[in-house]
Design a protein around this motif. Structure first.
Motif, PDB file in Angstrom:
ATOM      1  N   LYS A  61      77.028  -2.453  63.042  1.00 55.12           N
ATOM      2  CA  LYS A  61      78.133  -2.332  62.091  1.00 55.12           C
ATOM      3  C   LYS A  61      77.661  -2.494  60.643  1.00 55.12           C
ATOM      4  O   LYS A  61      78.468  -2.379  59.717  1.00 55.12           O
ATOM      5  CB  LYS A  61      79.212  -3.395  62.382  1.00 55.12           C
ATOM      6  N   GLU A  62      76.379  -2.758  60.445  1.00 54.69           N
ATOM      7  CA  GLU A  62      75.901  -3.042  59.095  1.00 54.69           C
ATOM      8  C   GLU A  62      75.488  -1.766  58.360  1.00 54.69           C
ATOM      9  O   GLU A  62      75.090  -0.769  58.966  1.00 54.69           O
ATOM     10  CB  GLU A  62      74.734  -4.021  59.134  1.00 54.69           C
ATOM     11  N   SER A  63      75.567  -1.837  57.035  1.00 48.02           N
ATOM     12  CA  SER A  63      75.204  -0.705  56.192  1.00 48.02           C
ATOM     13  C   SER A  63      73.686  -0.596  56.055  1.00 48.02           C
ATOM     14  O   SER A  63      72.938  -1.504  56.439  1.00 48.02           O
ATOM     15  CB  SER A  63      75.806  -0.898  54.791  1.00 48.02           C
ATOM     16  N   GLN A 138      57.566 -11.813  69.709  1.00 46.19           N
ATOM     17  CA  GLN A 138      57.164 -12.690  68.610  1.00 46.19           C
ATOM     18  C   GLN A 138      58.143 -12.730  67.437  1.00 46.19           C
ATOM     19  O   GLN A 138      58.153 -13.699  66.681  1.00 46.19           O
ATOM     20  CB  GLN A 138      55.769 -12.288  68.102  1.00 46.19           C
ATOM     21  N   TRP A 139      58.953 -11.706  67.277  1.00 46.05           N
ATOM     22  CA  TRP A 139      59.890 -11.666  66.141  1.00 46.05           C
ATOM     23  C   TRP A 139      61.318 -12.004  66.551  1.00 46.05           C
ATOM     24  O   TRP A 139      62.199 -12.067  65.702  1.00 46.05           O
ATOM     25  CB  TRP A 139      59.871 -10.276  65.491  1.00 46.05           C
ATOM     26  N   GLU A 140      61.570 -12.245  67.822  1.00 50.81           N
ATOM     27  CA  GLU A 140      62.955 -12.446  68.276  1.00 50.81           C
ATOM     28  C   GLU A 140      63.642 -13.596  67.539  1.00 50.81           C
ATOM     29  O   GLU A 140      64.788 -13.462  67.098  1.00 50.81           O
ATOM     30  CB  GLU A 140      62.997 -12.711  69.781  1.00 50.81           C
ATOM     31  N   SER A 141      62.949 -14.716  67.408  1.00 53.82           N
ATOM     32  CA  SER A 141      63.593 -15.871  66.758  1.00 53.82           C
ATOM     33  C   SER A 141      63.914 -15.565  65.297  1.00 53.82           C
ATOM     34  O   SER A 141      64.949 -15.997  64.769  1.00 53.82           O
ATOM     35  CB  SER A 141      62.695 -17.104  66.848  1.00 53.82           C
ATOM     36  N   PHE A 142      63.060 -14.800  64.622  1.00 55.69           N
ATOM     37  CA  PHE A 142      63.304 -14.454  63.221  1.00 55.69           C
ATOM     38  C   PHE A 142      64.523 -13.531  63.099  1.00 55.69           C
ATOM     39  O   PHE A 142      65.328 -13.677  62.178  1.00 55.69           O
ATOM     40  CB  PHE A 142      62.077 -13.758  62.623  1.00 55.69           C
ATOM     41  N   VAL A 143      64.656 -12.588  64.027  1.00 57.86           N
ATOM     42  CA  VAL A 143      65.793 -11.668  64.006  1.00 57.86           C
ATOM     43  C   VAL A 143      67.097 -12.429  64.256  1.00 57.86           C
ATOM     44  O   VAL A 143      68.091 -12.260  63.542  1.00 57.86           O
ATOM     45  CB  VAL A 143      65.622 -10.552  65.059  1.00 57.86           C
ATOM     46  N   GLU A 144      67.089 -13.288  65.263  1.00 58.69           N
ATOM     47  CA  GLU A 144      68.320 -13.973  65.647  1.00 58.69           C
ATOM     48  C   GLU A 144      68.720 -15.062  64.660  1.00 58.69           C
ATOM     49  O   GLU A 144      69.888 -15.440  64.581  1.00 58.69           O
ATOM     50  CB  GLU A 144      68.177 -14.562  67.054  1.00 58.69           C
ATOM     51  N   GLU A 145      67.773 -15.575  63.897  1.00 62.65           N
ATOM     52  CA  GLU A 145      68.099 -16.605  62.898  1.00 62.65           C
ATOM     53  C   GLU A 145      68.784 -16.017  61.668  1.00 62.65           C
ATOM     54  O   GLU A 145      69.374 -16.745  60.870  1.00 62.65           O
ATOM     55  CB  GLU A 145      66.828 -17.340  62.465  1.00 62.65           C
ATOM     56  N   GLN A 146      68.718 -14.699  61.489  1.00 65.23           N
ATOM     57  CA  GLN A 146      69.383 -14.057  60.357  1.00 65.23           C
ATOM     58  C   GLN A 146      70.861 -13.865  60.686  1.00 65.23           C
ATOM     59  O   GLN A 146      71.280 -12.813  61.157  1.00 65.23           O
ATOM     60  CB  GLN A 146      68.737 -12.699  60.059  1.00 65.23           C
ATOM     61  N   ARG A 147      71.647 -14.888  60.455  1.00 66.77           N
ATOM     62  CA  ARG A 147      73.071 -14.814  60.789  1.00 66.77           C
ATOM     63  C   ARG A 147      73.781 -13.741  59.959  1.00 66.77           C
ATOM     64  O   ARG A 147      74.746 -13.136  60.402  1.00 66.77           O
ATOM     65  CB  ARG A 147      73.733 -16.181  60.575  1.00 66.77           C
ATOM     66  N   SER A 148      73.321 -13.545  58.746  1.00 62.70           N
ATOM     67  CA  SER A 148      73.838 -12.456  57.920  1.00 62.70           C
ATOM     68  C   SER A 148      72.664 -11.828  57.188  1.00 62.70           C
ATOM     69  O   SER A 148      71.592 -12.430  57.097  1.00 62.70           O
ATOM     70  CB  SER A 148      74.870 -12.982  56.905  1.00 62.70           C
ATOM     71  N   ALA A 149      72.866 -10.629  56.701  1.00 56.50           N
ATOM     72  CA  ALA A 149      71.777  -9.941  56.006  1.00 56.50           C
ATOM     73  C   ALA A 149      71.394 -10.723  54.761  1.00 56.50           C
ATOM     74  O   ALA A 149      72.234 -10.960  53.882  1.00 56.50           O
ATOM     75  CB  ALA A 149      72.222  -8.530  55.625  1.00 56.50           C
ATOM     76  N   PRO A 150      70.141 -11.161  54.665  1.00 63.32           N
ATOM     77  CA  PRO A 150      69.732 -11.974  53.514  1.00 63.32           C
ATOM     78  C   PRO A 150      69.721 -11.157  52.231  1.00 63.32           C
ATOM     79  O   PRO A 150      69.414  -9.966  52.244  1.00 63.32           O
ATOM     80  CB  PRO A 150      68.312 -12.421  53.894  1.00 63.32           C
TER      81      PRO A 150
END
Length: 220
Positions: A61-63, A138-150
């Protein structure tokens, strides 16, 4: 199976067929001969495609702008270096004497480049499937920690300046030091009439980003 081959299999899920390819991915130019740089060029592009397709599906749903901000953080030198440390890459680095003495073994630049070179080697042997398996692990935790687009600190600071009727932020390179493979940059950012901050980084862009972040914190 060699120690390096066992490590590659344990950390990436791929059993190397040509171990010399992975040795090259971990070899710094200071050693002489073949080094990681061509593999890093390839791995950088592979990482971008794998992360971009992952984000496209995960945040449907993100731009484009929101996805780009996520991508920029996930493929940044800092994130790549953190992944390298997480899998214990540093002790496997093949460094020349001078690079070792200059601290290349703990350089975000070198660690980040080598994780991309490792990804390039994976892609050459196992294709997109092997590369994607490694990245998702290896990147899963980084992806899931982004609750909103920084929001990038430099964009945030520019928006703050505009919202507070100030001129755009001004960045100035204060100092550049260190060897070619492990440079250090000090940058100052100023919003006239509001404040200023200095920060250090392994690239001019990294130092500017950190300086912007620090000034945003000061401005509250």
């Amino acid at each position: 199976m060699s120690d390096l081959a066992a490590w590659v299999k344990a950390e990436t899920g791929h059993a190397p067929a040509d171990i010399s390819l992975f040795e090259r991915a971990l070899t710094h130019s200071s050693r002489g001969g073949a080094d990681y740089e061509r593999l890093e060029f390839l791995g950088d592009r592979v990482l971008g495609v794998v992360i971009a397709s992952w984000l496209y599906a995960r945040f449907d749903k993100e731009s484009e702008g929101q996805l780009s901000r996520r991508l920029n953080v996930l493929v940044s030198r800092e994130t790549c270096a953190e992944v390298a440390r997480n899998i214990g890459l540093a002790p496997r680095m093949r460094l020349g004497k001078q690079a070792l003495e200059d601290g290349a073994g703990d350089s975000d630049n070198v660690l980040g480049d080598m994780i991309e070179a490792l990804l390039g080697a994976l892609y050459l042997e196992g294709g997109v499937a092997a590369a994607e398996t490694f990245v998702r692990r290896q990147w899963e935790s980084f992806v899931e920690e982004q609750r909103s687009a920084p929001k990038h600190p430099k964009s945030g600071l520019q928006e703050w300046a505009a919202a507070n009727n100030r001129k755009p932020p001004e960045y100035r390179l204060v100092d550049r030091s260190g060897p070619h493979h492990a440079p250090r940059f000090i940058v100052e950012v100023q919003v006239r009439g509001a404040g200023e901050a200095q920060a250090e980084g392994t690239s001019k862009q990294e130092a500017e980003t950190e300086a912007a972040r620090l000034l945003l914190e000061k401005l509250g």
